[in-house]
Design a protein around this motif. Sequence first.
Motif, short mmCIF file in Angstrom:
data_model
loop_
_atom_site.label_atom_id
_atom_site.label_comp_id
_atom_site.label_asym_id
_atom_site.label_seq_id
_atom_site.Cartn_x
_atom_site.Cartn_y
_atom_site.Cartn_z
N PRO A 112 0.82 -1.21 0.00
CA PRO A 112 0.00 0.00 0.00
C PRO A 112 0.85 1.26 0.00
N ALA A 113 1.10 1.79 -1.18
CA ALA A 113 1.97 2.96 -1.34
C ALA A 113 1.13 4.19 -1.68
N ALA A 114 1.47 5.31 -1.10
CA ALA A 114 0.68 6.53 -1.25
C ALA A 114 0.93 7.22 -2.59
N ALA A 115 -0.05 8.04 -2.98
CA ALA A 115 0.11 9.07 -4.01
C ALA A 115 0.70 8.57 -5.32
N GLN A 116 0.11 7.52 -5.87
CA GLN A 116 0.63 6.97 -7.11
C GLN A 116 0.32 7.83 -8.34
N GLY A 117 -0.50 8.86 -8.14
CA GLY A 117 -0.70 9.86 -9.18
C GLY A 117 0.58 10.64 -9.47
N LEU A 118 1.56 10.57 -8.58
CA LEU A 118 2.85 11.19 -8.86
C LEU A 118 3.56 10.49 -10.01
N ALA A 119 3.20 9.23 -10.24
CA ALA A 119 3.85 8.44 -11.29
C ALA A 119 3.03 8.35 -12.56
N HIS A 120 1.69 8.41 -12.45
CA HIS A 120 0.84 8.20 -13.62
C HIS A 120 -0.50 8.88 -13.39
N GLN A 128 -4.38 -0.75 -1.30
CA GLN A 128 -4.38 0.69 -1.55
C GLN A 128 -4.25 1.46 -0.25
N SER A 129 -3.65 2.64 -0.34
CA SER A 129 -3.30 3.45 0.81
C SER A 129 -4.39 4.46 1.16
N THR A 130 -4.44 4.84 2.43
CA THR A 130 -5.26 5.98 2.85
C THR A 130 -4.95 7.21 2.00
N TYR A 131 -3.67 7.39 1.68
CA TYR A 131 -3.23 8.58 0.95
C TYR A 131 -3.15 8.34 -0.56
N SER A 132 -4.09 7.55 -1.07
CA SER A 132 -4.16 7.29 -2.51
C SER A 132 -4.55 8.55 -3.28
N SER A 133 -4.11 8.57 -4.54
CA SER A 133 -4.53 9.65 -5.44
C SER A 133 -5.94 9.43 -5.95
N THR A 134 -6.38 8.17 -5.99
CA THR A 134 -7.74 7.85 -6.42
C THR A 134 -8.53 7.32 -5.23
N SER A 135 -9.84 7.44 -5.30
CA SER A 135 -10.69 7.07 -4.17
C SER A 135 -10.72 5.55 -3.97
N PHE A 179 2.68 17.89 -1.98
CA PHE A 179 1.85 17.08 -2.87
C PHE A 179 1.11 17.98 -3.86
N PRO A 180 1.38 17.82 -5.15
CA PRO A 180 0.72 18.68 -6.14
C PRO A 180 -0.64 18.17 -6.58
N ILE A 181 -0.94 16.94 -6.21
CA ILE A 181 -2.16 16.27 -6.69
C ILE A 181 -3.06 15.97 -5.50
N PRO A 182 -4.32 16.29 -5.58
CA PRO A 182 -5.23 16.01 -4.45
C PRO A 182 -5.25 14.53 -4.10
N MET A 183 -5.36 14.25 -2.81
CA MET A 183 -5.54 12.87 -2.34
C MET A 183 -7.03 12.65 -2.16
N ALA A 184 -7.55 11.71 -2.91
CA ALA A 184 -9.01 11.57 -3.03
C ALA A 184 -9.68 11.34 -1.69
N GLY A 207 -5.33 17.65 0.61
CA GLY A 207 -3.99 17.08 0.53
C GLY A 207 -3.12 17.78 -0.49
N LYS A 208 -3.69 18.63 -1.34
CA LYS A 208 -2.90 19.33 -2.36
C LYS A 208 -2.15 20.49 -1.73
N GLY A 209 -0.90 20.65 -2.10
CA GLY A 209 -0.11 21.76 -1.61
C GLY A 209 0.42 21.57 -0.20
N LYS A 210 0.17 20.38 0.37
CA LYS A 210 0.67 20.12 1.72
C LYS A 210 2.03 19.45 1.65
#
Length: 366
Positions: free
Chosen positions: A92-100, A120-127, A190-195, A205-208
């Motif tokens: 369970p790795a966070a923020a995979q929107g950083l990669a794709h 999936q992680s609590t801090y996922s990029s998708t819900s 984090f540039p991408i919101p965490m869903a 989660g964006k900008g934090k």
Amino acid sequence: MTVINGYEQSDREQKLTILNLPSLEAAAKKIIPSGGFGYISGGSEDEWTLKQNTMAFNHVQIVPRALTDMEQPSTQTQAFGIDLKTPIMMAPAAAQGLAHARGEAATAEGMAQVGALMAQSTYSSTSIADTAAAGKGAPQFFQLYMSKDWDFNQSLLDEAVKAGAKAIILTVDATVDGYREADIINNFQFPIPMANLTKFSEGDGKGKGIMEIYAAAAQKISPADVRRITEYTNLPVIVKGIQSPEDALLAIGAGAQGIYVSNHGGRQLNGGPASFDVLHEIAQAVNGRVPIIFDSGVRRGSHVFKALANGADLVALARPIIYGLALGGAQGVASVVSHLNDELLIDMQLAGTKTIEDVKRAKLLR
């Protein structure tokens, strides 16, 4: 590329020709922006433990077997009552929107393609719901970073149950963030919101920065929390971040139905032991009472073999799969797991082990 808030996301979708998993890091570094890449690849402090995680697999050797009258080994296995085509799973790795651009949804799709378990992680990029939907019914676990706000925890657990999660992974080794110098150098936010943060009660989660995210995390986690989550969800709770037999026994005593041996990929306590070096003693203490998941440093099929022979039931990894995600989307994820399976099958044949249960009984030289 897809651009969101000025951050360039890969939108590649292709099968990968892979020489080995370590080679993926340099290729992914060319397409993941420096801040995102530093967050994904980095460990804590001078990254001693991160490096030891992979080196530790050299502390034992697989005994080759020849006159075993077997062929065509199989990676099929079962864990937590779930039939799987491979013992390899997504950590369970966070923020995979950083990669794709598709983030965890693409990872879930790729893992489903190869019959592997997705977490999936609590801090996922998708819900939670979108990640589950992308798996099209394939088994998934949900990982909880406990918040100080129990209402927030409940909202996530409710969503996970509704989405059909087969188990809850409670991470207990991240009550504070490790000192990660790459994030400081890059001034990473984090540039991408965490869903999951957007949907519920703690902002988007964006900008934090990393420290701000962890400031909301519970610093006090006890066996009572394991019981509370088990009773609330009626799902198996797997305690992640176990690095000592004592904590394994405490978790089982509190009702944990799985132990997850991990040092967070060398991202937390630098100077602590390699995850592989503590696995055997923990497995002996657990003594088969509950399944064991293992991660940290896995880069080769032989590493998977050694972890299984050393007491694990499932072997997880994150960074190489995330690099595959960046390079090829869902198909890239599937390519990474398929390559690791191919290496594992070679090792199984040469060690005379036809099934994953045989691997678990294989002899290692220590």
